[in-house]
Design an enzyme around this catalytic site. Structure first.
Site, short mmCIF file in Angstrom:
data_model
loop_
_atom_site.label_atom_id
_atom_site.label_comp_id
_atom_site.label_asym_id
_atom_site.label_seq_id
_atom_site.Cartn_x
_atom_site.Cartn_y
_atom_site.Cartn_z
N PRO A 92 -33.56 -26.62 9.14
CA PRO A 92 -33.54 -25.46 9.59
C PRO A 92 -32.25 -24.87 10.43
CG PRO A 92 -35.43 -26.40 10.26
CD PRO A 92 -34.35 -27.63 9.67
N GLU A 119 -39.54 -33.05 10.00
CA GLU A 119 -39.30 -34.20 10.68
C GLU A 119 -37.86 -33.94 11.13
OE1 GLU A 119 -41.58 -37.95 10.31
OE2 GLU A 119 -40.38 -37.53 8.55
N ARG A 157 -28.25 -21.25 -12.40
CA ARG A 157 -27.96 -19.89 -13.41
C ARG A 157 -26.48 -19.46 -13.34
NH1 ARG A 157 -27.44 -15.38 -10.67
NH2 ARG A 157 -28.40 -13.97 -12.02
N ASP A 172 -25.57 -8.76 -11.08
CA ASP A 172 -26.78 -8.48 -10.26
C ASP A 172 -26.42 -8.54 -8.93
OD1 ASP A 172 -28.84 -9.45 -11.95
OD2 ASP A 172 -28.77 -11.52 -11.63
C1 21W Z 1 -39.46 -27.45 10.33
C2 21W Z 1 -38.14 -29.60 9.88
C3 21W Z 1 -39.17 -27.70 11.71
C4 21W Z 1 -37.78 -29.69 11.21
C5 21W Z 1 -37.60 -33.93 16.04
C6 21W Z 1 -38.55 -34.49 15.37
C7 21W Z 1 -35.12 -27.04 5.61
C8 21W Z 1 -36.10 -25.20 6.14
C9 21W Z 1 -36.12 -26.85 6.09
C10 21W Z 1 -38.80 -28.45 9.42
C11 21W Z 1 -38.41 -28.93 12.21
C12 21W Z 1 -34.86 -24.47 5.65
C13 21W Z 1 -38.62 -32.50 14.81
C14 21W Z 1 -35.52 -22.62 6.43
C15 21W Z 1 -36.92 -24.30 7.01
C16 21W Z 1 -37.15 -27.76 6.53
C17 21W Z 1 -38.89 -28.23 7.75
C18 21W Z 1 -38.23 -29.06 13.52
C19 21W Z 1 -39.04 -31.28 14.01
N1 21W Z 1 -37.91 -32.45 15.44
N2 21W Z 1 -34.71 -23.36 5.64
N3 21W Z 1 -39.31 -33.70 14.79
N4 21W Z 1 -36.63 -23.04 6.91
N5 21W Z 1 -38.16 -27.42 7.34
N6 21W Z 1 -38.00 -30.32 14.00
O1 21W Z 1 -38.02 -24.60 7.45
O2 21W Z 1 -36.93 -28.82 6.48
S1 21W Z 1 -33.92 -25.94 5.05
#
Ligand code: 21W
Length: 258
Positions: A92, A119, A157, A172
């Site tokens: 994220p 995680e 693509r 596009d």
């Molecule tokens: C959601 C991962 C919340 C981590 C410490 C221990 C990858 C993603 C993701 C996720 C947390 C993307 C934590 C847009 C997304 C992804 C899962 C917060 C938790 N911290 N692009 N545990 N949105 N999401 N940390 O969610 O892996 S790219």
């Protein structure tokens, strides 16, 4: 191009990798798409891939060993003279993925994606293994698998020979920085709703002009921020300014009415 995805859920990728354009690209040998279950590289007898965070607090953290083990296994398979792969962490807090990034990644010969599942990652993965950190936008998902699929779809693509019609990748939306013009097909009248006359004229210059106008107008209403980056002629910039002023005037008219 070679693409490897590190994930605890390889079964999620089977349908996407085998279907439609991605499936065809794979069949044609333009791309190889593989998954690696990094649990196979845990290096411990209980096959654990995550652990509690040092310093306490909630949540679990993906351990460094399984991820390093899986990536190093992939690296050992490739010849040393080859350009090293891009190692992309889906998270994220990564940079937001865009068409420009898709273009850039499509010029590489080997991509490795690392997907976690709700995680944190041990920071040493970021620091000493990964070359890029990517997110697909500001919303919370349960893992990096769907983002990896999104990115792979948009990159593959763009590879030469993947799309039947070579012009479609270029024209596009976003490729030239404007939204697409409206499309119509037969019949010329459906439930009393007519196709615009300009498109029926058969007059190529008139059609091109209509489409360009529609693209500009549509971008101005829906995604005005895109116009700053778009390649526009001085005439088009001028026309957009008068269009903006007209809209502003109409808006003010409505305000005084109410
Ligand atoms: C959601 C991962 C919340 C981590 C410490 C221990 C990858 C993603 C993701 C996720 C947390 C993307 C934590 C847009 C997304 C992804 C899962 C917060 C938790 N911290 N692009 N545990 N949105 N999401 N940390 O969610 O892996 S790219």
């Amino acid at each position: 191009m070679r693409i490897d995805v590190l994930t605890l859920f390889p079964e999620m990728f089977a349908g996407v990798f085998g279907t439609s354009i991605l499936g065809k690209a794979r069949d044609k040998g333009i791309v190889s798409l593989s998954t690696v279950n990094f649990r196979d590289f845990s290096g411990n007898k209980h096959n654990t891939v995550d652990d509690m965070p040092y310093g306490g607090g909630g949540g679990m953290v993906l351990k460094a060993e399984p991820i390093f083990g899986a990536v190093e296994h992939l690296l050992s398979e490739i010849q040393e003279e080859k350009k090293p792969p891009r190692v992309i962490l889906l998270c994220p807090q990564g940079a937001t993925f865009s068409q420009q990034k898709a273009q850039e990644l499509s010029e590489e010969s080997h991509l490795i994606f690392i997907c976690g599942h709700y995680e944190g990652y041990d920071e040493r993965i970021r620091e000493f293994l990964v070359t890029d950190e990517l997110s697909i936008g500001d919303y919370v998902l349960t893992g990096g698998e769907i983002p990896a699929m999104v990115i792979i779809d948009s990159v593959v693509r763009l590879l030469p020979g993947v799309l039947g019609n070579e012009t479609s990748a270029i024209t596009d939306s976003f490729s030239e920085g404007l939204l697409e013009y409206p499309h119509y097909t037969r019949p010329a009248e459906f439930r009393g709703w007519k196709v615009p006359d300009a498109l029926l004229s058969g007059h190529h210059a008139e059609i091109a002009k209509w489409r360009r106008r529609q693209s500009l107008q549509r971008t101005l209403t829906r995604r005005p921020e895109l116009l700053q980056q778009a390649e526009l002629t001085p005439e088009e910039r001028k026309w957009l300014n008068t269009e903006r002023k007209t809209r502003e005037a109409v808006k003010n008219e409505c305000k005084t009415d109410s």
